[in-house]
Write an enzyme that holds these catalytic residues in place. Structure first.
Site, PDB file in Angstrom:
ATOM      1  N   ASP A 168      -0.300  -3.798   2.952  1.00 48.14           N
ATOM      2  CA  ASP A 168       0.328  -2.485   2.871  1.00 48.14           C
ATOM      3  C   ASP A 168       1.230  -2.270   4.083  1.00 48.14           C
ATOM      4  O   ASP A 168       0.986  -2.841   5.154  1.00 48.14           O
ATOM      5  CB  ASP A 168      -0.740  -1.389   2.847  1.00 48.14           C
ATOM      6  CG  ASP A 168      -1.559  -1.396   1.563  1.00 48.14           C
ATOM      7  OD1 ASP A 168      -1.051  -1.876   0.534  1.00 48.14           O
ATOM      8  OD2 ASP A 168      -2.704  -0.906   1.594  1.00 48.14           O
ATOM      9  N   TYR A 225     -10.999  -8.512   6.963  1.00 47.46           N
ATOM     10  CA  TYR A 225     -10.285  -7.319   7.411  1.00 47.46           C
ATOM     11  C   TYR A 225     -11.156  -6.502   8.363  1.00 47.46           C
ATOM     12  O   TYR A 225     -12.374  -6.429   8.197  1.00 47.46           O
ATOM     13  CB  TYR A 225      -9.915  -6.422   6.220  1.00 47.46           C
ATOM     14  CG  TYR A 225      -9.089  -7.094   5.157  1.00 47.46           C
ATOM     15  CD1 TYR A 225      -7.701  -7.008   5.175  1.00 47.46           C
ATOM     16  CD2 TYR A 225      -9.695  -7.796   4.122  1.00 47.46           C
ATOM     17  CE1 TYR A 225      -6.932  -7.615   4.188  1.00 47.46           C
ATOM     18  CE2 TYR A 225      -8.935  -8.403   3.136  1.00 47.46           C
ATOM     19  CZ  TYR A 225      -7.562  -8.319   3.172  1.00 47.46           C
ATOM     20  OH  TYR A 225      -6.810  -8.926   2.194  1.00 47.46           O
ATOM     21  N   ASP A 278      -5.265   6.061   1.563  1.00 48.97           N
ATOM     22  CA  ASP A 278      -5.043   5.781   2.984  1.00 48.97           C
ATOM     23  C   ASP A 278      -4.409   7.001   3.643  1.00 48.97           C
ATOM     24  O   ASP A 278      -4.185   8.034   2.995  1.00 48.97           O
ATOM     25  CB  ASP A 278      -4.201   4.516   3.189  1.00 48.97           C
ATOM     26  CG  ASP A 278      -2.784   4.626   2.630  1.00 48.97           C
ATOM     27  OD1 ASP A 278      -2.348   5.744   2.286  1.00 48.97           O
ATOM     28  OD2 ASP A 278      -2.112   3.582   2.519  1.00 48.97           O
ATOM     29  N   ARG A 303      -8.474  -0.303   0.569  1.00 44.92           N
ATOM     30  CA  ARG A 303      -8.381   1.136   0.305  1.00 44.92           C
ATOM     31  C   ARG A 303      -9.382   1.569  -0.754  1.00 44.92           C
ATOM     32  O   ARG A 303      -9.954   2.665  -0.674  1.00 44.92           O
ATOM     33  CB  ARG A 303      -6.959   1.492  -0.125  1.00 44.92           C
ATOM     34  CG  ARG A 303      -5.942   1.449   1.002  1.00 44.92           C
ATOM     35  CD  ARG A 303      -4.557   1.801   0.504  1.00 44.92           C
ATOM     36  NE  ARG A 303      -3.977   0.761  -0.335  1.00 44.92           N
ATOM     37  CZ  ARG A 303      -3.239   0.987  -1.421  1.00 44.92           C
ATOM     38  NH1 ARG A 303      -3.028   2.233  -1.841  1.00 44.92           N
ATOM     39  NH2 ARG A 303      -2.726  -0.009  -2.098  1.00 44.92           N
TER      40      ARG A 303
END
Length: 302
Positions: free
Chosen positions: A47, A75, A89, A181
């Site tokens: 993103d 992550y 987000d 997300r």
């Protein structure tokens, strides 16, 4: 006759430590121009607000992109509790809020439901296609979307910090197709407090690690000349990290490069298993091992 694409015919991997604020396509375009590369592509979108590993393949290395895309990834991210957004987000609009703030014990208990084989509904603002159109395009137009769930393998999800009552730090290791997300959104719902991703960084992707391999855009811009830029590249063979290797005799090189089956020397391979063949340390082809011959599906011309 097709026009030849302009640029240098280079092959290899560049692991960019992507900064926040750029799309993955923006980064690929900047890097392609800097290297004056004829062909480039990336293995796994990040993103715009996310940072970390964006693995970019040049030339013949683009043929190994699927193996990195399919690989496990890790992550580190921060979830803000108490609010859900339309994008899941911090970039989106708040659509629901909650005053509930679970303690660490409740968060750890809820996390257990997100480990192993799970079903995940992608965010409405995602690149998933609906009738040939990207979901995010429809979502931006205000359309209410119902996306189908997808299976996702989650190897590990850990609570690593609690900076404040509103913020939770987590680390995730998962397979192909995972949306961080969506993890934040679903965890917030499971806890009853709602939540969305505030910060996100990809730590590693397959064989590529942000700390060990990552190169900043600033360093790429400073490198300047082609020789200094090419010194930043990793070999295309790194993209084949998850496949067994077989040795290709000199007499088999030509046949494999022409797409024909040829004898290779492998150890412990099963009939029909996918592997790659090398000669003098260079990748020649990827294919299926069948009775001592490699039947190529991808060949490399470097």
């Amino acid at each position: 006759m097709a026009r030849r694409r302009k640029g240098r015919d280079i092959s290899g991997w560049l692991v960019v430590d992507k900064p926040a604020g750029l799309t993955s396509a923006d980064v690929v375009n900047k890097v392609r121009r800097a290297f004056d590369a004829r062909k480039a592509g990336h293995a796994g979108t990040l993103d715009p607000a996310a940072t970390g590993v964006l693995a970019i393949a040049f030339g013949e290395a683009t043929k190994t992109v699927p193996y990195v895309t399919d690989a496990m990834k890790a992550y580190r991210f921060t979830v803000r509790l108490g609010a859900e957004t339309n994008t899941d987000d911090a970039e989106g609009e708040v659509v629901r809020t909650s005053d509930l703030r679970p303690d660490d014990a409740a968060i750890k208990a809820a996390i257990s439901a997100f480990i192993g084989e799970i079903e995940q509904v992608p965010p409405a603002f995602s690149a998933v296609k609906i009738d040939g159109e990207r979901a995010y395009k429809r979502a931006r137009e205000g359309e209410e979307l119902t996306l189908a769930s997808r299976p996702l393998w989650v190897e590990e999800l850990l609570l690593t910090g609690r900076p404040s009552e509103d913020l939770v730090e987590l680390e995730l290791t998962c397979g192909k197709g995972g949306y961080v997300r969506a993890i934040a959104r679903d965890l917030g719902r499971a806890l009853g407090c709602l939540g969305h991703v505030e910060t996100l960084r990809r730590l590693w992707s397959g064989p590529f690690d942000a700390e060990e391999d990552g190169v900043s855009l600033a360093r790429i811009e400073e490198a300047g000349d082609p020789e200094a830029l090419d010194a930043l590249l990793l070999p295309l063979e790194d993209g084949l990290f998850d496949l067994p290797e077989a040795r290709c005799p000199a007499e088999s090189v030509g046949r494999l490069k022409n797409g024909n089956p040829a004898p290779v020397i492998g150890t412990g391979l099963e009939y029909g298993e996918e592997c790659w063949a090398s000669h003098d340390g260079r990748a020649i082809a990827v294919g299926r091992w069948k009775g001592g011959d490699l039947h190529p599906s991808r060949v490399f011309h470097t």
